[in-house]
Scaffold this motif. Structure first.
Motif, short mmCIF file in Angstrom:
data_model
loop_
_atom_site.label_atom_id
_atom_site.label_comp_id
_atom_site.label_asym_id
_atom_site.label_seq_id
_atom_site.Cartn_x
_atom_site.Cartn_y
_atom_site.Cartn_z
N LYS A 15 37.75 37.07 38.38
CA LYS A 15 37.32 38.57 38.30
C LYS A 15 36.82 38.86 36.64
CE LYS A 15 38.95 43.26 38.47
NZ LYS A 15 40.20 44.19 38.94
N PHE A 16 37.42 37.92 35.63
CA PHE A 16 37.30 38.19 34.36
C PHE A 16 35.92 37.59 34.03
CE2 PHE A 16 37.28 35.81 30.35
CZ PHE A 16 37.08 36.83 29.40
N LYS A 27 42.20 34.09 41.00
CA LYS A 27 41.57 35.53 41.19
C LYS A 27 41.24 36.41 40.03
CE LYS A 27 43.48 36.01 45.98
NZ LYS A 27 42.18 35.61 46.73
N ARG A 28 42.21 36.34 39.09
CA ARG A 28 42.18 36.98 37.84
C ARG A 28 41.09 36.40 37.03
NH1 ARG A 28 47.94 37.51 38.12
NH2 ARG A 28 48.11 35.56 36.58
N ILE A 29 41.00 35.00 36.72
CA ILE A 29 40.23 34.23 36.26
C ILE A 29 38.69 34.63 36.56
CG2 ILE A 29 39.22 31.93 35.46
CD1 ILE A 29 42.20 31.37 35.55
N ASP A 35 38.14 43.70 45.46
CA ASP A 35 36.91 43.65 44.39
C ASP A 35 35.70 43.01 45.28
OD1 ASP A 35 38.41 44.25 42.36
OD2 ASP A 35 39.52 42.46 42.39
N PRO A 89 37.56 36.85 45.71
CA PRO A 89 38.28 37.83 44.94
C PRO A 89 39.30 38.58 45.75
CG PRO A 89 35.60 38.08 44.73
CD PRO A 89 36.08 37.09 46.10
N LYS A 90 40.06 39.43 45.21
CA LYS A 90 40.98 40.53 46.02
C LYS A 90 39.97 41.21 47.01
CE LYS A 90 44.48 40.45 42.53
NZ LYS A 90 45.43 41.23 41.86
#
Length: 437
Positions: free
Chosen positions: A6-7, A2-4, A210, A206-207
């Motif tokens: 979002k980035f 999820k972080r990747i 987001d 995504p979260k």
């Protein structure tokens, strides 16, 4: 993950320009590279650019028709009910992403033109029914199925070399699809992607904070406005079911003849014929059909005015010899073990600048087939490596995303963050396929 995700989405949102700006940058890059790495002057590259500008004119028209006809079909009352009925059975965002990806993969394996349109239309209908699903990921998932098209039934390279009299028959002979599409390595790649990509896309969700849900304006279901009926010949003929019945019967008869005599062969013209005839029949009257066409044609502007620029880039790549330079470099670093893998990567790189499977094959085949002969490599597998390279980098090539984006009402930067990750994931699978077999 999820972080990747979002980035990557933030990166694309900030730096990826509109597809027109993207093609302008590509034009500049190719012009400069052509001057540096070939014996072409800036004037020569400019001439190559102009000579190629209308090189994809017939293909551009085919894409306009497939997009408009898909829209017309989707706006028919019966088709709306079918899509809505299927979409209502999907109860969660996770299931929505998985199902859309799977449907798109299967449809694109059958025929890429069919898959591009049906996947996007299906995703859009699901967005009407399922709440809290990220619309960007939903459309990206619909587009991601396009990655397997060149390993499928409508792959232009395997179908070309299976045809008597193809341009490279004197080198490689006629190669049946049993040696390309239905080989163990190709089926391995296709099956693994079909079984894993839907779940990979699901992990890109995504979260909750987001998630970007669909703008209601993009999926607003508007009835086609028709003028009030009048009692004159013009008005009566426009509302005549008899005319629709005649054209429909003519079209269906031809399609039955086509499949009866040629087998289940789907090229882009046949897909367009199916879409147009079904659209005419399902709208009932010429008036409703023409009103739907008028509404659909609005979405084709990006294709009409951007495809010629890609044709011009293709002209610079081929006429200057730059495509051959790129291919030759990959050949120079290859050996018997890595040849197919580097051919795949070369195909992926050239596809950025020559986004046409048939055009890319005509450019790369002479170099790659000569190298295959030197290394005693298999011609058919070499051709499929180029084909998979062509399909692979479509994930980050806005050229092919234009039809799906037009249907969805999104911009390239909205989905490309997800598509970059799909590129990496599928690239690993395809690379393994060419190394293992």
């Amino acid at each position: 993950m999820k972080r990747i995700t979002k980035f990557m989405n933030a990166l694309m949102e900030k730096y990826l320009p509109d597809p027109y700006i993207f093609v302008a940058i590509l034009t500049f890059v190719v012009l400069v590279l052509g001057v540096i790495f070939t014996d072409s002057t800036p004037l020569d590259m400019t001439i190559h650019w102009g000579n190629g500008f209308w090189g994809l004119l017939s293909f551009t028209m085919q894409m306009v028709v497939v997009l408009a006809a898909g829209h017309v079909l989707a706006n028919s009352p019966l088709f709306k009910r079918i899509l809505a009925s299927i979409a209502k059975r999907i109860k969660s965002p996770s299931m929505a992403i998985i199902i859309v990806t799977f449907v798109s993969l299967i449809a694109c394996w059958i025929n890429w033109g069919f898959g591009l349109v049906i996947g996007a239309l299906f995703a859009k209908e699901i967005a009407r029914q399922v709440r809290k699903v990220d619309y960007r990921l939903l459309i990206a998932s619909a587009y991601s199925g396009f990655v397997i098209w060149h390993g499928g039934l409508a792959g232009s390279v395997p179908l070309s070399i299976a045809t008597e009299g193809h341009p490279f028959q004197n080198i490689m002979g006629v190669i049946p699809t049993t040696d390309t599409i239905f080989t163990p390595y190709n089926l391995f790649i296709v099956i693994v992607i079909v079984l894993t990509l839907p779940f990979f896309n699901r992990f890109l969700m995504p979260k909750e904070e987001d998630i970007i849900e669909v703008d209601p304006v993009l999926i607003k279901d508007e009835d086609i406005e028709l003028p009030a009926p009048e009692r004159n010949f013009a008005s009566l003929s426009e509302r005549s079911y008899l005319i629709t019945g005649f054209i429909g019967l003519l079209g269906v008869t031809y399609l039955v003849y086509h499949f009866a005599t040629k087998g289940f062969i789907l090229d882009l013209n046949i897909v367009n014929t199916i879409f147009v005839i079904l659209g005419i029949i399902l709208h009932g009257t010429p008036q409703r059909f023409l009103a739907a066409v008028q509404d659909a044609i609005k979405t084709t502007g990006g294709i009409v005015f951007q495809f010629p620029f890609y044709a011009a880039i293709m002209g610079m790549m081929t006429d200057s010899g730059l495509a051959s330079v790129i291919s030759s470099w990959f050949v120079s670093i290859s050996n018997e073990t890595t040849f197919y893998l580097f051919t795949f990567y070369a195909g992926g790189l050239v596809n950025f600048f020559v986004p046409s499977g048939g055009g890319q094959w005509s450019v790369q085949a002479p170099i790659m087939l000569e190298a295959a002969s030197t290394l005693n490599a298999d011609y058919a597998k070499t051709a499929m490596a180029i084909a998979w390279g062509d399909a692979w980098t479509n994930m980050i090539q806005p050229f092919w995303a234009l039809p799906a984006l037009a249907i969805a009402g999104l911009k390239a930067k909205d989905i490309m963050g997800f598509c970059v990750l799909v590129l990496i994931f599928t690239g690993i699978i395809i690379s393994i396929g060419f190394l293992l077999f």
